[in-house]
Scaffold this motif. Structure first.
Motif, PDB file in Angstrom:
ATOM      1  N   LYS A 150       1.109   4.183  -2.926  1.00 28.71           N
ATOM      2  CA  LYS A 150       0.919   5.622  -2.713  1.00 28.71           C
ATOM      3  C   LYS A 150       2.074   6.418  -3.317  1.00 28.71           C
ATOM      4  O   LYS A 150       1.868   7.480  -3.925  1.00 28.71           O
ATOM      5  CB  LYS A 150       0.777   5.912  -1.221  1.00 28.71           C
ATOM      6  N   GLU A 151       3.303   5.899  -3.155  1.00 23.22           N
ATOM      7  CA  GLU A 151       4.460   6.596  -3.742  1.00 23.22           C
ATOM      8  C   GLU A 151       4.369   6.615  -5.270  1.00 23.22           C
ATOM      9  O   GLU A 151       4.575   7.660  -5.905  1.00 23.22           O
ATOM     10  CB  GLU A 151       5.769   5.933  -3.324  1.00 23.22           C
TER      11      GLU A 151
ATOM     12  N   GLY B 262       1.714   6.388  -7.028  1.00 27.92           N
ATOM     13  CA  GLY B 262       0.606   7.268  -7.388  1.00 27.92           C
ATOM     14  C   GLY B 262       1.053   8.721  -7.436  1.00 27.92           C
ATOM     15  O   GLY B 262       0.648   9.479  -8.336  1.00 27.92           O
ATOM     16  N   ARG B 263       1.896   9.120  -6.467  1.00 30.71           N
ATOM     17  CA  ARG B 263       2.413  10.495  -6.456  1.00 30.71           C
ATOM     18  C   ARG B 263       3.301  10.759  -7.673  1.00 30.71           C
ATOM     19  O   ARG B 263       3.197  11.809  -8.322  1.00 30.71           O
ATOM     20  CB  ARG B 263       3.197  10.749  -5.162  1.00 30.71           C
TER      21      ARG B 263
ATOM     22  N   THR C  73       0.831  -1.204   0.000  1.00 28.77           N
ATOM     23  CA  THR C  73       0.000   0.000   0.000  1.00 28.77           C
ATOM     24  C   THR C  73       0.866   1.255   0.000  1.00 28.77           C
ATOM     25  O   THR C  73       0.600   2.212  -0.729  1.00 28.77           O
ATOM     26  CB  THR C  73      -0.945  -0.007   1.217  1.00 28.77           C
ATOM     27  N   ALA C  74       1.926   1.252   0.802  1.00 33.30           N
ATOM     28  CA  ALA C  74       2.818   2.407   0.867  1.00 33.30           C
ATOM     29  C   ALA C  74       3.517   2.638  -0.471  1.00 33.30           C
ATOM     30  O   ALA C  74       3.633   3.780  -0.937  1.00 33.30           O
ATOM     31  CB  ALA C  74       3.852   2.209   1.979  1.00 33.30           C
TER      32      ALA C  74
ATOM     33  N   ALA D 165      -3.984   1.566  -3.947  1.00 32.38           N
ATOM     34  CA  ALA D 165      -3.429   2.711  -3.223  1.00 32.38           C
ATOM     35  C   ALA D 165      -2.931   3.805  -4.166  1.00 32.38           C
ATOM     36  O   ALA D 165      -2.921   4.979  -3.804  1.00 32.38           O
ATOM     37  CB  ALA D 165      -2.289   2.252  -2.315  1.00 32.38           C
ATOM     38  N   ALA D 166      -2.519   3.422  -5.357  1.00 34.37           N
ATOM     39  CA  ALA D 166      -1.910   4.382  -6.284  1.00 34.37           C
ATOM     40  C   ALA D 166      -2.907   5.371  -6.856  1.00 34.37           C
ATOM     41  O   ALA D 166      -2.550   6.506  -7.176  1.00 34.37           O
ATOM     42  CB  ALA D 166      -1.222   3.629  -7.425  1.00 34.37           C
ATOM     43  N   GLY D 167      -4.133   4.950  -7.029  1.00 36.05           N
ATOM     44  CA  GLY D 167      -5.110   5.827  -7.658  1.00 36.05           C
ATOM     45  C   GLY D 167      -5.087   5.695  -9.168  1.00 36.05           C
ATOM     46  O   GLY D 167      -4.278   4.948  -9.732  1.00 36.05           O
TER      47      GLY D 167
END
Length: 288
Positions: A136-137, A139-140, A132-133, A176-178
């Motif tokens: 998120k990275e 995705g950013r 998940t972490a 998590a990435a979107g």
């Protein structure tokens, strides 16, 4: 004497009139097939590698980083063989270190898609929270890349497909990435993880930039080639995979083989198979 001249002029006019139509038919007939340059790393110089792609009737490649040359040299070689770069494998460490430089290089060669190809052991999550972490990275980064007029995708092997309470690491990453992050599904590695490539394609419908089109040899065969096979020559069920890929909105089918004994044959065999069995032409978004 005037009659032959008139006939020649009329013929020339007919040819010129027909050329746009012929060109349109040629473009329409092109299938969304590309070659991952990693497959050709041991096939001579970069010039010789691109000639193999050209001779197989393929006009698109996925590069590996800078291919060891400057952007201007790479673009010159691509143009020489009428090949376009449709994506590039770029290490996560490089994206973290110099995203602007990566974007500038790829923009110079006409490429608009960056793909994270592999995770070093130190970067591989070991639990659901870790995937998940990482998602998120990515995705950013994908959002940053989109702001620069490009897109980011992620390419899997088998370690992303470990199960965490009913979801694979890959699914957790993408959740998590979107929406900005696309996937590049490597179908042979999906199968090696014990999962069904057609089912996995359905899970990522609308987010599949490309698939890595390669096959697995029957168990115990092709050991000197890592157990891989040319597309359509192994055990994957392409009669189920190709319709699932079309339904998932796949833009490109990228031929790859990790350890080919005869790279030119692998590329030609895969291209011939896909040209025969693909029913979709290049999507409008893929042509850009």
């Amino acid at each position: 004497m005037k009659t032959p001249v008139r006939r020649a002029a009329a013929l020339a006019l007919l040819v010129l009139t027909a050329l746009p139509g012929l060109a349109s038919e040629a473009v329409a007939a092109q299938k969304p097939i590309a070659v991952q340059m990693y497959s050709l790393r041991n096939a001579g110089s970069l010039d010789q590698q691109l000639k193999i792609v050209h001779d197989a009737g393929v006009h698109a490649v996925e590069t590996v980083g800078t291919q060891g040359v400057s952007a201007s040299e790479l673009k010159q070689l691509l143009d020489r063989y009428s090949i376009r770069a449709i994506s590039s494998h770029v290490a996560l460490a490089e994206l973290r270190r110099d995203l602007d430089g990566v974007v500038a290089f790829n923009r110079s060669i006409g490429n608009a898609t960056l793909v994270v190809p592999y995770l070093d052991a130190k970067d591989r999550p070991t639990d659901a929270a870790g995937w998940t972490a990482l998602g998120k990275e990515l995705g950013r980064i994908a959002k940053q890349v989109r702001g620069k007029g490009m897109r980011l995708a992620y390419h899997n092997h088998d370690f992303e497909l470990a199960d965490f309470d009913g979801q694979t690491g890959l699914e957790l990453l993408f959740a998590a990435a979107g929406p900005d992050l696309q996937t590049e599904l490597d179908l042979a590695w999906v199968a090696r993880a014990g999962l069904d490539p057609a089912v996995m394609l359905g899970k990522f419908r609308g987010r599949v930039f490309a698939v890595h089109a390669k096959d697995n040899a029957p168990k115990g065969q092709a050991q000197d080639e890592g157990g891989f096979a040319a597309v359509g020559q192994g055990v994957l069920d392409w009669s189920a995979i190709l319709p699932a890929a079309a339904a998932a909105g796949v833009h490109w089918y990228i031929i790859e083989h990790d350890q080919p004994r005869d790279p030119a044959r692998i590329i030609q065999t895969g291209a011939d198979y896909l040209r025969e069995h693909l029913t979709t032409n290049v999507p409008a978004r893929a042509r850009r």
